[in-house]
Design a protein around this motif. Sequence first.
Motif, PDB file in Angstrom:
ATOM      1  N   GLY A 139       0.800  -1.221   0.000  1.00  0.00           N
ATOM      2  CA  GLY A 139       0.000   0.000   0.000  1.00  0.00           C
ATOM      3  C   GLY A 139       0.833   1.270   0.000  1.00  0.00           C
ATOM      4  O   GLY A 139       0.362   2.327  -0.434  1.00  0.00           O
ATOM      5  N   LEU A 140       2.094   1.184   0.471  1.00  0.00           N
ATOM      6  CA  LEU A 140       2.954   2.373   0.474  1.00  0.00           C
ATOM      7  C   LEU A 140       3.214   2.882  -0.940  1.00  0.00           C
ATOM      8  O   LEU A 140       3.574   4.050  -1.126  1.00  0.00           O
ATOM      9  CB  LEU A 140       4.276   2.089   1.180  1.00  0.00           C
ATOM     10  CG  LEU A 140       5.412   1.393   0.419  1.00  0.00           C
ATOM     11  CD1 LEU A 140       6.713   1.503   1.221  1.00  0.00           C
ATOM     12  CD2 LEU A 140       5.097  -0.056   0.146  1.00  0.00           C
ATOM     13  N   PHE A 141       3.022   2.025  -1.952  1.00  0.00           N
ATOM     14  CA  PHE A 141       3.189   2.489  -3.331  1.00  0.00           C
ATOM     15  C   PHE A 141       2.203   3.609  -3.662  1.00  0.00           C
ATOM     16  O   PHE A 141       2.493   4.471  -4.485  1.00  0.00           O
ATOM     17  CB  PHE A 141       2.992   1.332  -4.314  1.00  0.00           C
ATOM     18  CG  PHE A 141       4.119   0.337  -4.340  1.00  0.00           C
ATOM     19  CD1 PHE A 141       5.261   0.517  -3.588  1.00  0.00           C
ATOM     20  CD2 PHE A 141       4.031  -0.797  -5.129  1.00  0.00           C
ATOM     21  CE1 PHE A 141       6.300  -0.397  -3.609  1.00  0.00           C
ATOM     22  CE2 PHE A 141       5.065  -1.724  -5.167  1.00  0.00           C
ATOM     23  CZ  PHE A 141       6.198  -1.527  -4.404  1.00  0.00           C
TER      24      PHE A 141
ATOM     25  N   GLN B 143      12.998 -13.186   1.052  1.00  0.00           N
ATOM     26  CA  GLN B 143      11.814 -14.034   1.164  1.00  0.00           C
ATOM     27  C   GLN B 143      10.658 -13.139   1.592  1.00  0.00           C
ATOM     28  O   GLN B 143      10.774 -12.394   2.570  1.00  0.00           O
ATOM     29  CB  GLN B 143      12.035 -15.149   2.184  1.00  0.00           C
ATOM     30  CG  GLN B 143      13.270 -15.997   1.919  1.00  0.00           C
ATOM     31  CD  GLN B 143      13.309 -16.562   0.514  1.00  0.00           C
ATOM     32  OE1 GLN B 143      12.349 -17.186   0.063  1.00  0.00           O
ATOM     33  NE2 GLN B 143      14.415 -16.345  -0.190  1.00  0.00           N
ATOM     34  N   ILE B 144       9.568 -13.184   0.860  1.00  0.00           N
ATOM     35  CA  ILE B 144       8.468 -12.260   1.135  1.00  0.00           C
ATOM     36  C   ILE B 144       7.241 -12.992   1.674  1.00  0.00           C
ATOM     37  O   ILE B 144       6.960 -14.130   1.311  1.00  0.00           O
ATOM     38  CB  ILE B 144       8.089 -11.436  -0.114  1.00  0.00           C
ATOM     39  CG1 ILE B 144       7.672 -12.340  -1.275  1.00  0.00           C
ATOM     40  CG2 ILE B 144       9.255 -10.541  -0.522  1.00  0.00           C
ATOM     41  CD1 ILE B 144       7.143 -11.575  -2.485  1.00  0.00           C
ATOM     42  N   ASP B 145       6.536 -12.300   2.543  1.00  0.00           N
ATOM     43  CA  ASP B 145       5.287 -12.792   3.123  1.00  0.00           C
ATOM     44  C   ASP B 145       4.384 -11.571   3.272  1.00  0.00           C
ATOM     45  O   ASP B 145       4.291 -10.965   4.336  1.00  0.00           O
ATOM     46  CB  ASP B 145       5.553 -13.464   4.471  1.00  0.00           C
ATOM     47  CG  ASP B 145       4.311 -14.134   5.051  1.00  0.00           C
ATOM     48  OD1 ASP B 145       3.232 -14.033   4.426  1.00  0.00           O
ATOM     49  OD2 ASP B 145       4.421 -14.745   6.131  1.00  0.00           O
ATOM     50  N   TRP B 146       3.753 -11.200   2.177  1.00  0.00           N
ATOM     51  CA  TRP B 146       2.962  -9.973   2.108  1.00  0.00           C
ATOM     52  C   TRP B 146       1.479 -10.288   2.250  1.00  0.00           C
ATOM     53  O   TRP B 146       1.020 -11.394   1.951  1.00  0.00           O
ATOM     54  CB  TRP B 146       3.183  -9.273   0.770  1.00  0.00           C
ATOM     55  CG  TRP B 146       4.590  -8.821   0.507  1.00  0.00           C
ATOM     56  CD1 TRP B 146       5.628  -8.754   1.392  1.00  0.00           C
ATOM     57  CD2 TRP B 146       5.108  -8.363  -0.743  1.00  0.00           C
ATOM     58  NE1 TRP B 146       6.754  -8.272   0.771  1.00  0.00           N
ATOM     59  CE2 TRP B 146       6.470  -8.026  -0.537  1.00  0.00           C
ATOM     60  CE3 TRP B 146       4.561  -8.200  -2.008  1.00  0.00           C
ATOM     61  CZ2 TRP B 146       7.277  -7.540  -1.562  1.00  0.00           C
ATOM     62  CZ3 TRP B 146       5.362  -7.719  -3.038  1.00  0.00           C
ATOM     63  CH2 TRP B 146       6.705  -7.388  -2.808  1.00  0.00           C
ATOM     64  N   HIS B 147       0.727  -9.282   2.664  1.00  0.00           N
ATOM     65  CA  HIS B 147      -0.710  -9.488   2.812  1.00  0.00           C
ATOM     66  C   HIS B 147      -1.424  -8.144   2.803  1.00  0.00           C
ATOM     67  O   HIS B 147      -0.809  -7.078   2.937  1.00  0.00           O
ATOM     68  CB  HIS B 147      -1.015 -10.229   4.122  1.00  0.00           C
ATOM     69  CG  HIS B 147      -0.481  -9.527   5.341  1.00  0.00           C
ATOM     70  ND1 HIS B 147      -1.163  -8.527   5.992  1.00  0.00           N
ATOM     71  CD2 HIS B 147       0.691  -9.664   6.001  1.00  0.00           C
ATOM     72  CE1 HIS B 147      -0.446  -8.085   7.008  1.00  0.00           C
ATOM     73  NE2 HIS B 147       0.694  -8.752   7.038  1.00  0.00           N
ATOM     74  N   GLY B 148      -2.714  -8.191   2.655  1.00  0.00           N
ATOM     75  CA  GLY B 148      -3.537  -6.997   2.684  1.00  0.00           C
ATOM     76  C   GLY B 148      -4.999  -7.389   2.896  1.00  0.00           C
ATOM     77  O   GLY B 148      -5.338  -8.568   2.914  1.00  0.00           O
ATOM     78  N   PRO B 149      -5.864  -6.409   3.040  1.00  0.00           N
ATOM     79  CA  PRO B 149      -5.607  -4.975   2.895  1.00  0.00           C
ATOM     80  C   PRO B 149      -5.034  -4.303   4.139  1.00  0.00           C
ATOM     81  O   PRO B 149      -4.743  -3.111   4.107  1.00  0.00           O
ATOM     82  CB  PRO B 149      -6.996  -4.410   2.569  1.00  0.00           C
ATOM     83  CG  PRO B 149      -7.948  -5.338   3.262  1.00  0.00           C
ATOM     84  CD  PRO B 149      -7.316  -6.696   3.165  1.00  0.00           C
ATOM     85  N   ARG B 150      -4.882  -5.051   5.257  1.00  0.00           N
ATOM     86  CA  ARG B 150      -4.301  -4.457   6.462  1.00  0.00           C
ATOM     87  C   ARG B 150      -3.031  -5.202   6.825  1.00  0.00           C
ATOM     88  O   ARG B 150      -2.806  -6.303   6.419  1.00  0.00           O
ATOM     89  CB  ARG B 150      -5.280  -4.527   7.641  1.00  0.00           C
ATOM     90  CG  ARG B 150      -6.527  -3.676   7.423  1.00  0.00           C
ATOM     91  CD  ARG B 150      -7.460  -3.752   8.620  1.00  0.00           C
ATOM     92  NE  ARG B 150      -8.618  -2.875   8.457  1.00  0.00           N
ATOM     93  CZ  ARG B 150      -9.709  -3.204   7.787  1.00  0.00           C
ATOM     94  NH1 ARG B 150      -9.791  -4.376   7.209  1.00  0.00           N
ATOM     95  NH2 ARG B 150     -10.715  -2.357   7.686  1.00  0.00           N
TER      96      ARG B 150
END
Length: 210
Positions: free
Chosen positions: A112-114, A203-210
């Motif tokens: 979201g920072l994008f 290594q990424i572990d991303w999630h959203g919307p929070r």
Amino acid sequence: MALDELGTVPWTVKGELILNCNCTVFCPCVISLGKHPPTEGHCQTWGGVRIDQGAYGDIDLSGLNIGLMIEIPGMMSRGNWKVGLFIDDRSTDAQYDALVAIFSGAAKGTTGLFQILVGEILGHERQPVTYETEGKTRHITVGRKIQGVVAPVAGKDPETDLVVTNTQYWMGPDITVATASKGKLRAYGRVWDFDGRSAEICQIDWHGPR
């Protein structure tokens, strides 16, 4: 995808990300969190993402790859980024739209920072994106746009990667210090050659919307 859904759909992306930029080894943004200027005063970078497991709502994103290019005029934290996205050409229309939402920041959450830092999306398009690992070396090809080969920088113990751990960097807390033996991009009017320049493996572990 309905516009009123953006920023409300649960999503996850787990896998690996590599970046190669125009900085000399090692990019200062990882530790300074963008408060220190890039070594060349501005940032030009290409990247690749391998999604091992991922979903946007009920849309499965597992097994897809992404290429990207980012151009930043000064310190990372000051924004005005320009971004181009290359979406795996194996994606369905629904997967394509979901990945654009995530990697543009519209889906909120980790990326979201994008929405704050990116001033212009140069474009997004389908391309054949391959992301392969051979030993410790990562190979990525994005059509005729990006050709990259990235490997960790050797430490005192050659069997153990040199890793900056417990950071607050946006990509993830543990960043493997790397360099590119090949780092070429030709896209959106840019022609870059970052052979021998700084690179990162995360290594990424991303999630959203929070």
